[in-house]
Design an enzyme around this catalytic site. Structure first.
Site, PDB file in Angstrom:
ATOM      1  CB  CYS A  83      10.733  62.790 -10.813  1.00  0.00           C
ATOM      2  SG  CYS A  83      10.096  63.512 -12.269  1.00  0.00           S
ATOM      3  CD  GLU A  94       4.659  60.000 -11.777  1.00  0.00           C
ATOM      4  OE1 GLU A  94       5.295  59.644 -12.828  1.00  0.00           O
ATOM      5  OE2 GLU A  94       5.195  60.080 -10.820  1.00  0.00           O
ATOM      6  CB  CYS A 133       6.194  63.945 -12.556  1.00  0.00           C
ATOM      7  SG  CYS A 133       6.686  63.212 -13.929  1.00  0.00           S
ATOM      8  CG  HIS A 188       9.497  60.445 -15.560  1.00  0.00           C
ATOM      9  ND1 HIS A 188       9.811  61.071 -14.415  1.00  0.00           N
ATOM     10  CD2 HIS A 188      10.381  60.151 -16.371  1.00  0.00           C
ATOM     11  CE1 HIS A 188      11.223  60.945 -14.361  1.00  0.00           C
ATOM     12  NE2 HIS A 188      11.551  60.417 -15.376  1.00  0.00           N
TER      13      HIS A 188
END
Ligand SMILES: Nc1nc2[nH]cnc2c(=O)[nH]1
Length: 157
Positions: A83, A55, A86, A53
């Site tokens: 999410c 981040e 993260c 992801h």
């Protein structure tokens, strides 16, 4: 650069990432003392890594380039609301602030939401769809926690 400019960059990264079919439409920028120290984009499609992801990759890059896992003097600009994975990484990294633009609801509306995971985490472990099953320790002479405790005697209160 202003807060709005950092966010504009995170959103542009997200847009270009999706346009170039590299990954999902998410971008992230990490800033320390007004300077960009790391950027990340969602790389799940290209790498087949479900944890890639935006981040998380930005946090990894910032930690590596600053040489520390403590990012308490950094702020994260994420194009989309983080999410749970993260968000955990944000806590582990001790980031001092997080800004986002696209909401969890907007992510949900295009099939990229993580409401399900947030709901799962909030349930008692026995009720989650993925079971966490405890097995007896079979550590013989190699007890990693005892070793750690021994190695860090002075610091453990
Ligand atoms: N915020 C955010 N949400 C996601 N959902 C799926 N991938 C991502 C990502 O990279 N960032």
């Amino acid at each position: 650069m202003s807060l709005e400019q950092f966010m504009k960059l995170a959103i542009e990264l997200a847009y270009d990432n999706a346009k170039n079919k590299k990954g999902k439409p998410f971008g992230a920028v990490i800033v320390k003392d007004g300077e960009i120290v790391a950027k990340g984009v969602n790389n799940v499609l290209e790498t087949h890594d479900p944890t890639a992801h935006a981040e998380l990759l930005a946090i990894r890059q910032a930690s590596l380039s600053l040489g520390t896992s403590d990012l308490s003097d950094c702020e994260l600009f994420a194009s989309g609301e983080p999410c749970p994975m993260c968000l955990s990484a944000i806590y582990w990294a001790n980031l001092k602030g997080v800004y986002y633009s696209y909401t969890a609801q907007e992510e949900e509306e295009i099939g990229l939401g993580t409401k399900y995971v947030y709901e799962q985490i909030a349930l008692p472990k026995e009720q989650r769809d993925i079971k966490l099953i405890r097995l007896d320790k079979n550590d013989g002479e190699k007890n990693p926690f005892a070793l750690w405790k021994e190695m860090n005697k002075a610091e453990i209160i």
